[in-house]
Design a protein around this motif. Structure first.
Motif, PDB file in Angstrom:
ATOM      1  N   GLY A 147       0.810  -1.223   0.000  1.00 38.87           N
ATOM      2  CA  GLY A 147       0.000   0.000   0.000  1.00 38.87           C
ATOM      3  C   GLY A 147       0.830   1.254   0.000  1.00 38.87           C
ATOM      4  N   ASN A 148       1.920   1.263  -0.775  1.00 38.34           N
ATOM      5  CA  ASN A 148       2.835   2.404  -0.921  1.00 38.34           C
ATOM      6  C   ASN A 148       3.690   2.658   0.320  1.00 38.34           C
ATOM      7  OD1 ASN A 148       1.909   2.951  -3.525  1.00 38.34           O
ATOM      8  ND2 ASN A 148       0.283   4.289  -2.773  1.00 38.34           N
ATOM      9  N   LYS A 149       3.717   1.721   1.256  1.00 40.99           N
ATOM     10  CA  LYS A 149       4.563   1.895   2.445  1.00 40.99           C
ATOM     11  C   LYS A 149       6.028   1.575   2.153  1.00 40.99           C
ATOM     12  CE  LYS A 149       1.199   1.062   6.179  1.00 40.99           C
ATOM     13  NZ  LYS A 149      -0.041   0.981   5.403  1.00 40.99           N
ATOM     14  N   ARG A 415       3.107  -6.361   9.088  1.00 42.63           N
ATOM     15  CA  ARG A 415       2.271  -7.057  10.068  1.00 42.63           C
ATOM     16  C   ARG A 415       1.411  -6.045  10.824  1.00 42.63           C
ATOM     17  NH1 ARG A 415       5.911 -10.388  13.544  1.00 42.63           N
ATOM     18  NH2 ARG A 415       5.828 -11.760  11.705  1.00 42.63           N
ATOM     19  N   ASN A 416       0.113  -6.171  10.677  1.00 47.22           N
ATOM     20  CA  ASN A 416      -0.843  -5.273  11.352  1.00 47.22           C
ATOM     21  C   ASN A 416      -0.520  -3.806  11.081  1.00 47.22           C
ATOM     22  OD1 ASN A 416      -2.145  -7.496  12.564  1.00 47.22           O
ATOM     23  ND2 ASN A 416      -0.644  -7.512  14.228  1.00 47.22           N
ATOM     24  N   GLY A 417      -0.155  -3.532   9.828  1.00 48.88           N
ATOM     25  CA  GLY A 417       0.125  -2.155   9.443  1.00 48.88           C
ATOM     26  C   GLY A 417       1.523  -1.678   9.783  1.00 48.88           C
ATOM     27  N   PRO A 430       0.660 -15.898  10.177  1.00 50.33           N
ATOM     28  CA  PRO A 430      -0.501 -15.823   9.287  1.00 50.33           C
ATOM     29  C   PRO A 430      -0.983 -14.383   9.126  1.00 50.33           C
ATOM     30  CG  PRO A 430      -0.754 -17.649  10.819  1.00 50.33           C
ATOM     31  CD  PRO A 430       0.460 -16.881  11.271  1.00 50.33           C
ATOM     32  N   LYS A 431      -1.393 -14.041   7.915  1.00 55.67           N
ATOM     33  CA  LYS A 431      -1.905 -12.726   7.526  1.00 55.67           C
ATOM     34  C   LYS A 431      -0.804 -11.689   7.321  1.00 55.67           C
ATOM     35  CE  LYS A 431      -6.403 -13.410   9.706  1.00 55.67           C
ATOM     36  NZ  LYS A 431      -7.418 -12.855  10.640  1.00 55.67           N
TER      37      LYS A 431
END
Length: 451
Positions: A147-149, A415-417, A430-431
């Motif tokens: 996301g462009n990070k 991870r989590n943003g 996971p995720k």
């Protein structure tokens, strides 16, 4: 994967080649028998002469059993109609190329209401690519992840800079601990480097990291961090239409030179805040009159590759800090290093990469787990952003203990943003979103990074 492609233009031909190489079963539908014969002679695919919006032609191509249906003819309307028919006939996933700017604001509505899974606009995607590259004036090319990070930028190592002769371990320990040099192109050789790799002047390196760290990196090389404030564009086609919108929104001064009078008048009527000049962009006297060399950036978007290359060479000679060149002919890439071009945009390759990502995600046993895919360095290296599924074999194992394939790097974890620049003791969960850089071809599953 069984794939039907309608249209053997620039994108259709490239897709046939790329998707066939990856082992997919391709059927190409094309109205012109000469064009079809030429492509069939060079690709391991099936072909059918006919109109892709004709039910009988689609039935003959067994579209009802297609896993993916891709319509990329020169007509938006045929692409839309054929995709709708294919979906009704049983094609599992449909993709339509839609280029007309009049449809651009209605793409989601049309996709939802007509049942087309994806509607792609190559010119709009190319405009986003160009705008992204203008944000990094000192980079040769820029790709984004998470996301462009996270950004992946291509930089040329110049002689007598501190990078010339430095060992990558020293670069990390002494200068930038959270940047990763993940690809090095030295002449015709391509390396996924380890910490002991020594950089040399003339190397083209791909560095990944967050924007703030990359900005510090540019400053360390002696580059001024100056925002692009003015852009001159030669060529007033569809890419220019989308790009001008983006640049004006960013408060960038825009001048467009277009040789077609009607097109120039149309652009002038649409963009009151841009300067539109009717004239020949290859005329040096006109360029002098328009103060060509005083602009921060130049984008060459004519319909002729050779013109675009020559104009960008001229812009470089005048000292314009950032040049972006549209090139449609992939064969011309073989001579690019001879002319010293900076950023290059190839709309058909952007769309081909996007569609290859979709195909691999659908092919994967884990479902749609590929978030981003870029094929770099003449398609010899891939940078892929995977979503880690719950049952993956790579979770909860320290990275140092993962038996990954050779020439493969785990560049970043999201991870989590939160971004994690991974070390040997970090684990995947996971995720997580994980960015992989590798020379391994056709990866469609995070588990396949293991030997």
């Amino acid at each position: 994967m069984k794939i039907t492609i309608v249209g053997a233009g620039k994108i259709g031909e490239l897709l046939c080649k790329d998707l066939a190489i990856e082992g997919n079963d391709i059927t190409l539908i094309e109205e012109d028998p000469k064009i079809l014969d030429r492509i069939l002679s060079s690709s391991d695919i099936m072909g059918l002469v006919g109109n892709g919006a004709n039910c009988e032609v689609l039935r003959e191509a067994s579209v009802e059993t297609a896993d993916i249906f891709i319509a990329v003819t020169h007509s938006d309307e045929i692409n839309i109609i054929s995709s709708v028919i294919a979906k009704k006939m049983g094609a599992k996933y449909t993709i339509a190329r839609v280029r007309n700017p009049e449809y651009s604001s209605q793409m989601k509505f049309m996709s939802d209401s007509l049942g087309i899974d994806i509607m792609l606009n190559p010119e709009a995607e190319a405009a986003f690519f160009i705008a992204r590259n203008l944000e990094f004036p000192n980079a040769l090319n820029v790709e984004t992840f998470a996301g462009n990070k996270v950004n992946l930028v291509e930089v040329l190592i110049e002689k007598d800079t501190y990078l010339d002769g430095i060992r990558l371990m020293e670069f990390k320990n002494k200068y930038f601990a959270s940047l990763l040099v993940c690809i090095v192109k030295r002449g015709q050789e391509i390396h996924i480097p380890t910490g002991n790799f020594i950089l040399q002047a003339g190397d083209r390196i791909y560095v990944t990291g967050i924007q703030s760290e990359l900005s510090k990196f540019y400053k360390s090389l002696g580059h001024k961090e100056e925002r692009i404030k003015s852009v001159i564009i030669i060529g007033g086609g569809r890419i220019t239409y989308y790009l001008t919108d983006i640049l004006l929104e960013k408060m960038i001064d825009v001048k467009i030179i277009e040789i077609n009078e009607n097109k120039a008048q149309e652009l002038s009527g649409i963009y009151e805040n841009a300067v539109v000049v009717h004239g020949d962009g290859t005329d040096s006297e006109l360029l002098d009159e328009e103060r060509f060399g005083e602009y921060d950036a130049f984008v060459s978007l004519t319909g002729i590759d050779e013109e675009n290359i020559i104009l960008s060479m001229y812009a470089n000679k005048l000292g314009i800090k950032k040049t972006i060149t549209k090139i449609n002919g992939v064969s011309l890439f073989n001579v690019l290093e001879l002319v010293g071009l900076q950023s290059i945009v190839t709309p058909k390759k952007i769309i081909a990469d996007y569609i290859v990502r979709i195909v691999r995600s659908l092919l994967s046993s884990q479902g749609e787990n590929i978030e981003t895919l870029y094929r770099l360095v003449d398609n010899n290296v891939e940078a892929i952003e995977f979503k880690v599924p719950e049952n993956s074999k790579v979770i909860n194992i320290p990275l140092k203990d993962l038996d990954t394939k050779d020439n493969l790097l785990i560049a970043y974890i999201l991870r989590n943003g939160q971004l994690i620049f991974p070390g040997g003791l970090d684990i995947l969960k996971p995720k997580d979103r994980v960015i992989i850089v590798t020379t391994e071809k056709f990866l469609d599953d995070i588990n396949k990074i293991l030997k």
